[in-house]
Design a protein around this motif. Structure first.
Motif, PDB file in Angstrom:
ATOM      1  N   THR A  82       0.898  -1.207   0.116  1.00 50.49           N
ATOM      2  CA  THR A  82       0.021   0.062   0.041  1.00 50.49           C
ATOM      3  C   THR A  82       1.063   1.420  -0.005  1.00 50.49           C
ATOM      4  O   THR A  82       1.795   1.234   0.682  1.00 50.49           O
ATOM      5  CB  THR A  82      -0.890   0.169   1.385  1.00 50.49           C
ATOM      6  OG1 THR A  82      -1.575  -1.088   1.382  1.00 50.49           O
ATOM      7  CG2 THR A  82      -1.914   1.101   1.399  1.00 50.49           C
ATOM      8  N   ILE A  83       0.530   2.171  -0.959  1.00 49.59           N
ATOM      9  CA  ILE A  83       1.262   3.574  -1.104  1.00 49.59           C
ATOM     10  C   ILE A  83       0.421   4.693  -0.430  1.00 49.59           C
ATOM     11  O   ILE A  83      -0.586   4.867  -0.889  1.00 49.59           O
ATOM     12  CB  ILE A  83       1.724   3.875  -2.543  1.00 49.59           C
ATOM     13  CG1 ILE A  83       2.534   2.667  -2.913  1.00 49.59           C
ATOM     14  CG2 ILE A  83       2.340   5.303  -2.363  1.00 49.59           C
ATOM     15  CD1 ILE A  83       2.783   2.709  -4.520  1.00 49.59           C
ATOM     16  N   VAL A  84       1.108   5.152   0.630  1.00 47.73           N
ATOM     17  CA  VAL A  84       0.580   6.422   1.463  1.00 47.73           C
ATOM     18  C   VAL A  84       1.501   7.553   1.128  1.00 47.73           C
ATOM     19  O   VAL A  84       2.416   7.534   1.344  1.00 47.73           O
ATOM     20  CB  VAL A  84       0.328   6.113   2.868  1.00 47.73           C
ATOM     21  CG1 VAL A  84      -0.248   7.392   3.714  1.00 47.73           C
ATOM     22  CG2 VAL A  84      -0.455   4.704   3.034  1.00 47.73           C
ATOM     23  N   ILE A 100       5.367   4.602   2.943  1.00 43.04           N
ATOM     24  CA  ILE A 100       4.733   5.915   3.173  1.00 43.04           C
ATOM     25  C   ILE A 100       5.935   6.970   2.686  1.00 43.04           C
ATOM     26  O   ILE A 100       6.984   6.737   2.935  1.00 43.04           O
ATOM     27  CB  ILE A 100       4.745   6.199   4.646  1.00 43.04           C
ATOM     28  CG1 ILE A 100       3.540   5.432   5.331  1.00 43.04           C
ATOM     29  CG2 ILE A 100       4.398   7.753   4.876  1.00 43.04           C
ATOM     30  CD1 ILE A 100       3.305   5.536   6.652  1.00 43.04           C
ATOM     31  N   PHE A 101       5.314   7.669   1.494  1.00 47.43           N
ATOM     32  CA  PHE A 101       6.286   8.688   0.964  1.00 47.43           C
ATOM     33  C   PHE A 101       5.874   9.922   2.022  1.00 47.43           C
ATOM     34  O   PHE A 101       4.733  10.520   2.116  1.00 47.43           O
ATOM     35  CB  PHE A 101       5.721   9.123  -0.293  1.00 47.43           C
ATOM     36  CG  PHE A 101       6.352  10.344  -1.034  1.00 47.43           C
ATOM     37  CD1 PHE A 101       7.948  10.283  -1.351  1.00 47.43           C
ATOM     38  CD2 PHE A 101       5.784  11.565  -0.991  1.00 47.43           C
ATOM     39  CE1 PHE A 101       8.606  11.263  -1.740  1.00 47.43           C
ATOM     40  CE2 PHE A 101       6.588  12.709  -1.571  1.00 47.43           C
ATOM     41  CZ  PHE A 101       7.757  12.632  -1.934  1.00 47.43           C
ATOM     42  N   PHE A 143       6.536   1.427   9.484  1.00 46.14           N
ATOM     43  CA  PHE A 143       6.065   1.624   8.007  1.00 46.14           C
ATOM     44  C   PHE A 143       7.566   1.674   7.116  1.00 46.14           C
ATOM     45  O   PHE A 143       8.474   1.677   7.823  1.00 46.14           O
ATOM     46  CB  PHE A 143       5.356   2.625   7.825  1.00 46.14           C
ATOM     47  CG  PHE A 143       4.202   2.607   8.324  1.00 46.14           C
ATOM     48  CD1 PHE A 143       2.953   1.875   8.038  1.00 46.14           C
ATOM     49  CD2 PHE A 143       3.711   3.583   9.675  1.00 46.14           C
ATOM     50  CE1 PHE A 143       1.879   2.157   8.924  1.00 46.14           C
ATOM     51  CE2 PHE A 143       2.648   3.533  10.423  1.00 46.14           C
ATOM     52  CZ  PHE A 143       1.782   2.883   9.914  1.00 46.14           C
ATOM     53  N   ASN A 144       7.281   1.445   5.971  1.00 41.71           N
ATOM     54  CA  ASN A 144       8.562   1.539   4.941  1.00 41.71           C
ATOM     55  C   ASN A 144       8.546   2.989   4.473  1.00 41.71           C
ATOM     56  O   ASN A 144       7.813   3.493   3.618  1.00 41.71           O
ATOM     57  CB  ASN A 144       8.538   0.661   3.885  1.00 41.71           C
ATOM     58  CG  ASN A 144       9.310   0.882   2.658  1.00 41.71           C
ATOM     59  OD1 ASN A 144      10.708   1.164   3.057  1.00 41.71           O
ATOM     60  ND2 ASN A 144       9.271   0.617   1.641  1.00 41.71           N
ATOM     61  N   VAL A 145       9.245   3.959   5.303  1.00 41.83           N
ATOM     62  CA  VAL A 145       9.237   5.178   5.124  1.00 41.83           C
ATOM     63  C   VAL A 145      10.295   5.802   4.086  1.00 41.83           C
ATOM     64  O   VAL A 145      11.378   5.199   4.093  1.00 41.83           O
ATOM     65  CB  VAL A 145       9.337   6.219   6.185  1.00 41.83           C
ATOM     66  CG1 VAL A 145       9.517   7.707   5.847  1.00 41.83           C
ATOM     67  CG2 VAL A 145       8.312   5.637   7.358  1.00 41.83           C
ATOM     68  N   ILE A 189      -3.630   6.897  -1.503  1.00 39.28           N
ATOM     69  CA  ILE A 189      -4.053   7.445  -0.120  1.00 39.28           C
ATOM     70  C   ILE A 189      -3.144   8.533   0.164  1.00 39.28           C
ATOM     71  O   ILE A 189      -1.702   8.562   0.008  1.00 39.28           O
ATOM     72  CB  ILE A 189      -3.625   6.412   0.885  1.00 39.28           C
ATOM     73  CG1 ILE A 189      -4.545   4.977   0.445  1.00 39.28           C
ATOM     74  CG2 ILE A 189      -4.071   6.900   2.214  1.00 39.28           C
ATOM     75  CD1 ILE A 189      -4.313   3.971   1.507  1.00 39.28           C
ATOM     76  N   PHE A 190      -3.847   9.623   0.698  1.00 39.92           N
ATOM     77  CA  PHE A 190      -3.177  10.718   1.017  1.00 39.92           C
ATOM     78  C   PHE A 190      -3.616  11.219   2.616  1.00 39.92           C
ATOM     79  O   PHE A 190      -4.614  11.006   2.938  1.00 39.92           O
ATOM     80  CB  PHE A 190      -3.308  12.007   0.232  1.00 39.92           C
ATOM     81  CG  PHE A 190      -2.905  13.334   0.767  1.00 39.92           C
ATOM     82  CD1 PHE A 190      -1.489  13.646   0.925  1.00 39.92           C
ATOM     83  CD2 PHE A 190      -3.550  14.185   1.187  1.00 39.92           C
ATOM     84  CE1 PHE A 190      -1.172  14.768   1.719  1.00 39.92           C
ATOM     85  CE2 PHE A 190      -3.594  15.484   1.972  1.00 39.92           C
ATOM     86  CZ  PHE A 190      -1.988  15.604   2.038  1.00 39.92           C
TER      87      PHE A 190
END
Length: 190
Positions: free
Chosen positions: A42-44, A95-96, A119-121, A156-157
């Motif tokens: 999942t990309i946030v 998470i970007f 998370f993978n930040v 997702i934002f």
């Protein structure tokens, strides 16, 4: 400009819809999104404000003596992992981190460091060659425009309810979701 009439709202959205990023910003935005897609999770896009200028802003914001309660500037900032998890963001999601952050700050800032454990930040520094704190400081608005485009296009934002950057993104994304039935998720953490 205060928008009071329906025609003003329509004019605002017409003008906003006409705006396009430059070719350079578009290219970097696409590179970041392609990099994020490689993680197969999942990309946030997360616009968290925890920089020193924001902390100072919050002190002033919360102490305006006009009878309005302004206590949400930093709400949940210290509980981001819990807040995101409660909102359905699974541990291990990518998470970007939008904003003026470099990897060193992720390790030294307790708020951001907690995110890295759950998370993978990912920051711009990991993706863009030659990017560092000095480059960011010299071209802050340029990189903010890139963050804006990444946050706008991410599935997702999550934003900050006091930030105008986040507020505009939330409005734009919700409008797209309603008008075009795009499967977008977005909310603010505070």
């Amino acid at each position: 400009m205060v928008i009071r009439e329906r025609n003003d709202v329509e004019l605002f959205w017409t003008l906003n819809d006409a705006l396009r990023p430059s070719a350079a910003i578009e290219e970097i935005t696409n590179r970041i999104l392609q990099h994020l897609a490689r993680f197969n999770s999942t990309i946030v896009a997360l616009h968290v404000r925890a920089e020193s200028d924001w902390l100072e802003h919050c002190k002033q914001w919360e102490n305006i003596k006009d009878g309005i309660i302004r206590d949400n500037c930093l709400s949940n900032t210290n509980n981001l992992v819990e807040t995101l998890t409660i909102a359905g963001i699974e541990p291990g999601s990518t998470i970007f981190l939008a904003g003026g952050y470099v990897k060193q700050e992720l390790m030294s800032n307790p708020i951001l460091n907690a995110l890295t454990k759950a998370f993978n930040v990912v920051t711009k520094e990991e993706i863009l060659q030659g990017f560092n704190a000095d480059v960011l400081a010299s071209r802050r608005e340029y990189y903010a425009a890139i963050d804006f485009e990444v946050c706008q296009r991410a599935p997702i934002f999550v934003g900050n309810s006091v930030s105008t950057f986040s507020a505009l993104l939330l409005m734009m994304r919700e409008r797209r979701r309603q008008l075009h039935a795009e499967p977008l998720r977005h909310f603010h953490y505070n």
